[in-house]
Design an enzyme around this catalytic site. Structure first.
Site, PDB file in Angstrom:
ATOM      1  N   ASP A 323      52.229 101.350 -33.711  1.00 22.77           N
ATOM      2  CA  ASP A 323      52.575  99.960 -34.040  1.00 22.77           C
ATOM      3  C   ASP A 323      51.606  99.006 -33.328  1.00 22.77           C
ATOM      4  O   ASP A 323      50.835  99.430 -32.453  1.00 22.77           O
ATOM      5  CB  ASP A 323      54.025  99.707 -33.578  1.00 22.77           C
ATOM      6  CG  ASP A 323      54.578  98.382 -34.093  1.00 22.77           C
ATOM      7  OD1 ASP A 323      54.047  97.843 -35.078  1.00 22.77           O
ATOM      8  OD2 ASP A 323      55.559  97.881 -33.486  1.00 22.77           O
ATOM      9  N   GLU A 326      46.787  95.908 -34.505  1.00 21.34           N
ATOM     10  CA  GLU A 326      45.798  95.024 -35.166  1.00 21.34           C
ATOM     11  C   GLU A 326      44.647  94.656 -34.233  1.00 21.34           C
ATOM     12  O   GLU A 326      43.545  94.442 -34.748  1.00 21.34           O
ATOM     13  CB  GLU A 326      46.500  93.752 -35.660  1.00 21.34           C
ATOM     14  CG  GLU A 326      47.475  94.005 -36.777  1.00 21.34           C
ATOM     15  CD  GLU A 326      48.720  94.800 -36.355  1.00 21.34           C
ATOM     16  OE1 GLU A 326      49.162  94.616 -35.205  1.00 21.34           O
ATOM     17  OE2 GLU A 326      49.205  95.608 -37.150  1.00 21.34           O
ATOM     18  N   ASP A 435      56.510  93.994 -41.235  1.00 22.63           N
ATOM     19  CA  ASP A 435      57.740  93.229 -41.014  1.00 22.63           C
ATOM     20  C   ASP A 435      58.095  92.338 -42.201  1.00 22.63           C
ATOM     21  O   ASP A 435      57.863  91.131 -42.189  1.00 22.63           O
ATOM     22  CB  ASP A 435      57.610  92.392 -39.742  1.00 22.63           C
ATOM     23  CG  ASP A 435      57.395  93.268 -38.516  1.00 22.63           C
ATOM     24  OD1 ASP A 435      57.571  94.495 -38.625  1.00 22.63           O
ATOM     25  OD2 ASP A 435      57.038  92.722 -37.455  1.00 22.63           O
TER      26      ASP A 435
HETATM   27  O1  MIG Z   1      56.680  92.813 -32.078  1.00 18.65           O
HETATM   28  O2  MIG Z   1      58.705  97.780 -31.947  1.00 18.65           O
HETATM   29  O3  MIG Z   1      56.408  96.139 -37.219  1.00 18.65           O
HETATM   30  O4  MIG Z   1      58.618  97.865 -37.180  1.00 18.65           O
HETATM   31  O5  MIG Z   1      60.422  97.586 -35.059  1.00 18.65           O
HETATM   32  C1  MIG Z   1      57.492  93.657 -32.820  1.00 18.65           C
HETATM   33  C2  MIG Z   1      59.407  96.725 -32.480  1.00 18.65           C
HETATM   34  C3  MIG Z   1      57.083  95.071 -32.600  1.00 18.65           C
HETATM   35  C4  MIG Z   1      56.835  95.528 -34.965  1.00 18.65           C
HETATM   36  C5  MIG Z   1      56.999  96.568 -36.018  1.00 18.65           C
HETATM   37  C6  MIG Z   1      58.462  96.877 -36.196  1.00 18.65           C
HETATM   38  C7  MIG Z   1      59.044  97.341 -34.889  1.00 18.65           C
HETATM   39  C8  MIG Z   1      58.845  96.276 -33.819  1.00 18.65           C
HETATM   40  N1  MIG Z   1      57.421  95.960 -33.691  1.00 18.65           N
END
Ligand code: MIG
Length: 724
Positions: A323, A326, A435
């Site tokens: 996650d 980027e 998201d």
């Molecule tokens: O700033 O880990 O897209 O699926 O549940 C949020 C928490 C961070 C973004 C991901 C989302 C995930 C969430 N993450």
């Protein structure tokens, strides 16, 4: 000077400036033979000041532009602008220009279509006939790049050549085709166990539970919180007995904390990204607070990171979820100090809280563009600002893990999911669409993204079912589950601030309807699994817009329905309180089918053209193409419990139809579609009499029981049971 080369017929690759090798091409362009090249008519290129290039293509009045992978909006991109620059974008609205993934591949759809791929790891912007309707203008902001131009007679040919150039899709183990349940977060052992037991108690097939950031100790990557999860190996092995696997989330930001071994180790070895001003490691804050970011562009760093996964495998995690790559950056200490001058409610040195993160988002401190000038990567031994290779960060992080998982057992497939992506990464990981919200508009967007991403080579994809942010409603959960039951990646996931939306979270009716859709997915597993692997291996999308197979649909570019594999047309209901919808069926014969927990059964013939189709809350309009044979089985509670001898086949043909059912172990890697162990089933109607045959390939023949439902285009239906 323009030079060109290409290993693929009908593909010309041009090189400009000094391109950075991104890994998008299967074969490194450095190994190709380059000659002086000339750009074709209708395409022009001009340098931009201070650097970069502008590339223009003429657009005819009726031309459409499809592709561009992850973006918000219609499958036809014409009339819109896009800025491909990987961004953590929590609100997917029509004006959003940048998403997590950057996929600069598009096809101009017309009589003689052309495919365009810009291989540049920095920002690429695309004005698809928005400013000037006769022109598509692509701007490459940084230095050198490769431009691939692909010609062919159909979009299908062009997409296949793009795949020949950049590689075939990632194929996960079979269990990843099952249903995944997730939430930010199932915070402790008892909540995970309770999800697992509710799945079985409510008779909901499920293969995977995802563990979001709360399983970590203080959001420290590669740690497990021992208070919340005292014995992870026991938990994972207990769940495994029930056919359930655990996936763990991982973020690239490493908490900058003395004594934390991952941080100390990375720091001592000089593995973190450096500040552009030369003042040491770059620090940006994410969930753990101030963090350092590994320089994934270096092979030694990728190797180090890839090995850090091994202890997590020992904890029992079956796959990983990358996650925030980027990379998302909530703030830097400098930006925070600037910002803090404007507010006084937070303690600059010590305060990190959600309230703070939210305030920072509101004030534009989060993911401020300038952060990407503040740190550098080592690319071919040189320090390069992140901005110039920005779109590759998540891909390099994911490559670190993919290489490690592949090296651990080269004969097995693995499961790996990433938020950010770039072409090339489709070879070794899945992505989800990030998201989204519990908005009806995002069911429509889900379909558009499945089509565009599959056309761009990212096959194993799906959206957060039920929506991530915002509160899902019972009706929305039902409709979304009905849609996602046909998506390769089928996961229900919700944000911390959203209402619970597990299948049982609402009422009995919602639970029953979700159960039906999930069971239908498992009943259809022989079709979905085999057809997906066939598509991936044979360079075709699995989820297809109708324009892909039907030239007559190219003018319309409907993007609210799709083909799931070659045979099945799915027209999900994506509006609240709807009792039906318009469906478009291209010319030919179609069989309307009903979905149930046992899979599909024929209902009636359906004439081609535009028709309003009734669909109560328990129905999704589904249609079979003439010439199809759909393999199904009894829905199991997880993929590991599925039958490999008893199948139900639904045929719609006037002569013959075939299907292939894979009989592999669900995890061994095969180098080609031909080499998968499978059974080829066929049915034939001769002089009004039906017969069925099975032929085994790459596996010893076994007795197989087939129950057949056979339809012809004159509306006749017969059934047959055979042992073959
Ligand atoms: O700033 O880990 O897209 O699926 O549940 C949020 C928490 C961070 C973004 C991901 C989302 C995930 C969430 N993450």
């Amino acid at each position: 000077m323009v030079s060109s080369a290409s290993p693929i017929p009908s593909v010309s690759v041009f090189s400009f400036g000094n391109p950075i090798e991104t890994g998008a091409f299967v074969q490194s362009p450095k190994t190709w033979t380059w000659t002086k090249g000339v750009l074709p008519a209708g395409c022009s290129l001009t340098p931009r000041e201070p650097k970069g290039f502008s590339i223009k293509f003429d657009l005819g009045e009726r031309d459409a532009v499809v592709g561009l992978g992850q973006h918000v909006g219609p499958v036809n991109c014409r009339g819109n602008t896009f800025r491909l620059f990987s961004t953590d974008c929590p609100v997917h609205i029509p004006s959003l220009r940048s998403m997590y993934g950057a996929h600069p591949f598009m096809v101009i759809l017309r009589d003689k279509p052309i495919g365009i791929f810009i291989d540049a790891p920095g920002e690429v912007s695309v004005d698809a006939g928005a400013s000037t309707s006769e022109t598509i203008e692509i701007k490459v902001t940084n230095g050198g790049f490769y431009l691939a131009l692909i010609t062919g007679d159909t979009v299908k040919e062009i997409a296949a050549k793009y795949i020949a150039l950049t590689g075939t899709s990632f194929i996960p183990p079979k269990w990843a085709f099952g249903f995944h349940q997730s939430r930010w977060s199932y915070e402790n052992e008892s909540s995970v166990r309770s999800i697992a037991s509710k799945m079985r108690e409510h008779d909901i097939p499920c293969d995977v539970i995802h563990m979001d950031i709360h399983y970590m100790q203080d959001y420290k990557v590669f740690t497990v919180n021992k208070e919340r999860f005292p014995d992870m190996p026991k938990l994972s092995s207990d769940l495994k007995k029930d056919g359930l696997r655990l996936i763990s989330i991982l973020d690239p930001g490493v908490k900058a904390e003395d004594g934390y071994s991952v941080y100390e180790d990375g720091k001592n070895q000089g593995f973190f990204c450096k500040r552009a001003d030369g003042k040491g490691d770059f620090i940006g804050a994410v969930w753990p607070g101030p963090s350092a970011f590994p320089d994934f562009f270096r092979e030694d760093v990728r190797k180090w990171w890839g090995d850090l996964y091994k202890p997590l495998k020992a904890e029992g995690f079956a796959g990983f979820w990358n996650d925030m790559n980027e990379p998302s950056i909530f703030y830097t200490p400098d930006a925070f100090k600037e910002f803090a001058k404007t507010i006084h409610r937070f303690d600059v040195e010590n305060d990190f809280s959600e309230a703070l993160a939210n305030t920072l988002w509101d004030k534009g401190v989060v993911n401020k563009e300038s952060y990407y000038d503040d740190f550098t990567h080592t690319v071919d031994g040189e320090q390069v600002p992140n901005r110039e290779v920005h779109n590759l960060f998540g891909t390099q992080m994911t490559k670190a893990v993919a290489d490690s998982l592949a090296a651990e057992d080269p004969t097995k497939r693995y499961f790996l999911l990433s938020r950010s992506s770039y072409p090339g990464m489709h070879r070794y990981a899945a992505i989800w669409t990030g998201d989204n919200h519990s908005w009806w508009e995002h069911l429509s967007l889900n379909i558009q993204q499945l089509i565009s991403l599959n056309l761009t080579g990212f096959l194993f994809v799906g959206a957060d079912t039920g929506g991530f942010s915002g509160d899902c409603t019972p009706e929305m959960l039902v409709r979304w589950t009905q849609l996602s039951a046909f998506a390769p990646f089928f996961r229900n996931h919700a944000a911390m601030w959203a209402k619970n939306q597990e299948p049982w979270a609402f009422d009995e009716k919602t639970l029953a309807l979700c159960r039906t859709s999930i069971k239908m997915r498992y009943a259809l597993m022989p079709y979905i699994y085999s057809e997906f692997i066939r598509s991936a291996s044979l360079e075709e999308p699995f989820i297809r817009g109708l324009f892909y197979d039907h030239k007559e649909a190219a003018d319309r570019l409907d993007d609210d329905q799709f083909l799931c594999g070659r045979s099945l047309l799915v027209a999900p209901v994506v509006k609240a309180a709807a009792h039906g919808r318009m469906v478009y069926l291209p010319s030919g014969s179609w069989l309307k089918v009903q979905g149930s927990e046992n899979g599909l059964t024929g209902e009636r013939l359906q004439a081609s053209g535009d028709t309003y189709i009734e669909a109560s809350i328990s129905e999704t309009p589904l249609f079979l193409k003439l010439g199809s044979l759909i393999p199904m089985t009894d829905p199991a509670s997880h993929t590991g419990a599925e039958s490999s001898t008893n199948f139900r086949l639904l045929a719609f043909t006037d002569s013959t139809a075939q299907c292939e059912i894979l009989l592999d172990d669900g995890e061994t890697k095969y180098s080609s579609w031909e080499s998968y162990p499978k059974v080829l089933c066929s049915v034939a109607k001769t002089n009004g009499k039906w017969s069925a045959l099975a032929r085994f390939q790459g596996v010893a023949p076994r007795p197989i029981f087939l129950e057949l439902e056979l339809w012809s285009s004159d509306g006749t239906r017969e059934t047959l049971s055979v042992n073959v």
